[in-house]
Design a protein around this motif. Structure first.
Motif, PDB file in Angstrom:
ATOM      1  N   GLY A 129      20.171  56.950  34.435  1.00 52.43           N
ATOM      2  CA  GLY A 129      21.490  57.109  35.050  1.00 52.43           C
ATOM      3  C   GLY A 129      22.599  56.617  34.155  1.00 52.43           C
ATOM      4  O   GLY A 129      22.518  56.715  32.933  1.00 52.43           O
ATOM      5  N   THR A 130      23.618  56.050  34.757  1.00 54.25           N
ATOM      6  CA  THR A 130      24.773  55.608  33.993  1.00 54.25           C
ATOM      7  C   THR A 130      25.261  54.251  34.488  1.00 54.25           C
ATOM      8  O   THR A 130      25.098  53.939  35.659  1.00 54.25           O
ATOM      9  N   GLN A 131      25.818  53.363  33.710  1.00 53.81           N
ATOM     10  CA  GLN A 131      25.810  53.431  32.279  1.00 53.81           C
ATOM     11  C   GLN A 131      25.151  52.207  31.685  1.00 53.81           C
ATOM     12  O   GLN A 131      25.062  51.173  32.328  1.00 53.81           O
ATOM     13  N   TYR A 132      24.710  52.343  30.444  1.00 57.46           N
ATOM     14  CA  TYR A 132      23.895  51.323  29.781  1.00 57.46           C
ATOM     15  C   TYR A 132      24.370  49.880  29.907  1.00 57.46           C
ATOM     16  O   TYR A 132      23.630  49.053  30.428  1.00 57.46           O
ATOM     17  N   PRO A 133      25.536  49.528  29.396  1.00 58.71           N
ATOM     18  CA  PRO A 133      25.817  48.095  29.288  1.00 58.71           C
ATOM     19  C   PRO A 133      26.146  47.424  30.614  1.00 58.71           C
ATOM     20  O   PRO A 133      26.277  46.204  30.662  1.00 58.71           O
ATOM     21  N   ARG A 137      21.758  48.089  32.602  1.00 61.19           N
ATOM     22  CA  ARG A 137      21.267  46.829  32.031  1.00 61.19           C
ATOM     23  C   ARG A 137      21.035  45.777  33.115  1.00 61.19           C
ATOM     24  O   ARG A 137      19.990  45.116  33.141  1.00 61.19           O
ATOM     25  N   ALA A 138      21.995  45.614  34.013  1.00 64.28           N
ATOM     26  CA  ALA A 138      21.861  44.605  35.067  1.00 64.28           C
ATOM     27  C   ALA A 138      20.660  44.906  35.962  1.00 64.28           C
ATOM     28  O   ALA A 138      19.903  44.000  36.328  1.00 64.28           O
ATOM     29  N   THR A 139      20.466  46.174  36.295  1.00 62.03           N
ATOM     30  CA  THR A 139      19.339  46.552  37.147  1.00 62.03           C
ATOM     31  C   THR A 139      18.009  46.361  36.424  1.00 62.03           C
ATOM     32  O   THR A 139      17.037  45.868  37.009  1.00 62.03           O
ATOM     33  N   VAL A 140      17.946  46.734  35.161  1.00 58.55           N
ATOM     34  CA  VAL A 140      16.722  46.542  34.369  1.00 58.55           C
ATOM     35  C   VAL A 140      16.359  45.068  34.304  1.00 58.55           C
ATOM     36  O   VAL A 140      15.212  44.683  34.577  1.00 58.55           O
ATOM     37  N   TYR A 141      17.317  44.227  33.964  1.00 56.93           N
ATOM     38  CA  TYR A 141      17.046  42.795  33.847  1.00 56.93           C
ATOM     39  C   TYR A 141      16.623  42.196  35.181  1.00 56.93           C
ATOM     40  O   TYR A 141      15.690  41.396  35.248  1.00 56.93           O
ATOM     41  N   ALA A 158      23.112  57.040  30.176  1.00 56.46           N
ATOM     42  CA  ALA A 158      24.365  57.270  29.461  1.00 56.46           C
ATOM     43  C   ALA A 158      25.064  55.981  29.050  1.00 56.46           C
ATOM     44  O   ALA A 158      24.891  54.934  29.658  1.00 56.46           O
ATOM     45  N   ALA A 159      25.891  56.148  28.024  1.00 53.36           N
ATOM     46  CA  ALA A 159      26.816  55.107  27.567  1.00 53.36           C
ATOM     47  C   ALA A 159      28.046  55.823  27.023  1.00 53.36           C
ATOM     48  O   ALA A 159      28.016  57.031  26.767  1.00 53.36           O
ATOM     49  N   GLN A 160      29.111  55.073  26.815  1.00 50.94           N
ATOM     50  CA  GLN A 160      30.332  55.676  26.284  1.00 50.94           C
ATOM     51  C   GLN A 160      30.146  56.189  24.854  1.00 50.94           C
ATOM     52  O   GLN A 160      30.789  57.149  24.450  1.00 50.94           O
ATOM     53  N   THR A 161      29.258  55.524  24.093  1.00 51.60           N
ATOM     54  CA  THR A 161      29.019  55.944  22.708  1.00 51.60           C
ATOM     55  C   THR A 161      27.528  55.804  22.367  1.00 51.60           C
ATOM     56  O   THR A 161      26.820  55.011  22.990  1.00 51.60           O
ATOM     57  N   PRO A 162      27.050  56.527  21.368  1.00 51.37           N
ATOM     58  CA  PRO A 162      25.660  56.362  20.929  1.00 51.37           C
ATOM     59  C   PRO A 162      25.376  54.942  20.437  1.00 51.37           C
ATOM     60  O   PRO A 162      24.262  54.439  20.610  1.00 51.37           O
ATOM     61  N   SER A 166      22.392  52.600  21.748  1.00 55.71           N
ATOM     62  CA  SER A 166      21.390  52.073  20.817  1.00 55.71           C
ATOM     63  C   SER A 166      21.262  50.552  20.920  1.00 55.71           C
ATOM     64  O   SER A 166      20.152  50.016  20.971  1.00 55.71           O
ATOM     65  N   ALA A 167      22.384  49.861  20.947  1.00 51.67           N
ATOM     66  CA  ALA A 167      22.366  48.391  21.033  1.00 51.67           C
ATOM     67  C   ALA A 167      21.710  47.934  22.332  1.00 51.67           C
ATOM     68  O   ALA A 167      20.900  46.996  22.343  1.00 51.67           O
ATOM     69  N   ASN A 168      22.033  48.592  23.430  1.00 53.25           N
ATOM     70  CA  ASN A 168      21.457  48.204  24.715  1.00 53.25           C
ATOM     71  C   ASN A 168      19.978  48.533  24.798  1.00 53.25           C
ATOM     72  O   ASN A 168      19.198  47.757  25.330  1.00 53.25           O
ATOM     73  N   THR A 169      19.582  49.694  24.258  1.00 54.60           N
ATOM     74  CA  THR A 169      18.166  50.044  24.237  1.00 54.60           C
ATOM     75  C   THR A 169      17.373  48.997  23.468  1.00 54.60           C
ATOM     76  O   THR A 169      16.297  48.567  23.906  1.00 54.60           O
TER      77      THR A 169
END
Length: 192
Positions: A129-133, A137-141, A158-162, A166-169
């Motif tokens: 879903g949206t969005q990564y950071p 991220r909060a749900t994954v953690y 999704a994220a605003q930029t690749p 990448s950093a969040n992944t």
């Protein structure tokens, strides 16, 4: 031995986050819809529980995060009863799928998500879903903290930029979460 149970969690795929020119559009969200459709179709076919997590805020902003309040006052989004609050048409929930409303970043915070997962005897959650950071991220953690085996589908998130993606992944992978593509999910995980 009991078979492990899985559930799919789709986060914030609402018009206000996905559609171009919407008030809170996430640049990469629209591009993930086709991937999420493939995942959703697979999970429906194999009868996994599907949980759609959405945001809703009161029109007066009284229940939005304090950090988002100034932005919300300028351009309201995810207000119940508006078209922007609805899940994008391509991912419309089926009648037997769950819809959980959250007010904060994590889908676990002050929602019934954990209760539903435990009642369904779910041990493994697959997230996209949206969005990564933020919400992803909060749900994954929190999923890891609550003791679930978590898988993140990277090309359906999704994220605003690749670079942000990448950093969040990388960070999410570093805590032991399995990070996979839609292709891998459909051809490996979903066949369990």
């Amino acid at each position: 031995m009991k078979k492990q149970r899985y559930a799919l969690i789709i986060i914030d795929m609402q018009n206000d986050f996905v559609l171009p020119d919407s008030p809170a559009c996430v640049a990469g969200a629209l591009a993930t819809v086709a991937q999420i459709q493939k995942i959703l179709e697979t999970c429906r076919r194999i009868k996994w529980p599907v949980i759609h997590v959405i945001r809703e805020y009161r029109a007066d902003g009284s229940d939005i995060e304090i950090t988002r309040l100034p932005e919300f006052r300028e351009k309201k989004y995810c207000v119940p009863g508006t078209a922007g609050c609805e899940i994008v048409a391509a991912l419309k929930p089926a009648s037997d799928e769950y819809i959980i409303v959250k007010k904060r970043f994590s889908a676990f915070m002050n929602t019934e998500l954990d209760i539903i997962l435990r009642r369904l005897e779910i041990e493994n959650i697959v997230i996209c879903g949206t969005q990564y950071p933020h919400c992803i991220r909060a749900t994954v953690y929190d999923g890891v903290s609550y003791g679930y085996n978590v898988t993140l589908i990277t090309d359906a998130t999704a994220a605003q930029t690749p670079e942000i993606a990448s950093a969040n992944t990388r960070d999410i992978r570093d805590i032991g979460v399995e990070c996979v593509s839609t292709f891998y999910f459909v051809n490996n995980i979903a066949v369990h």
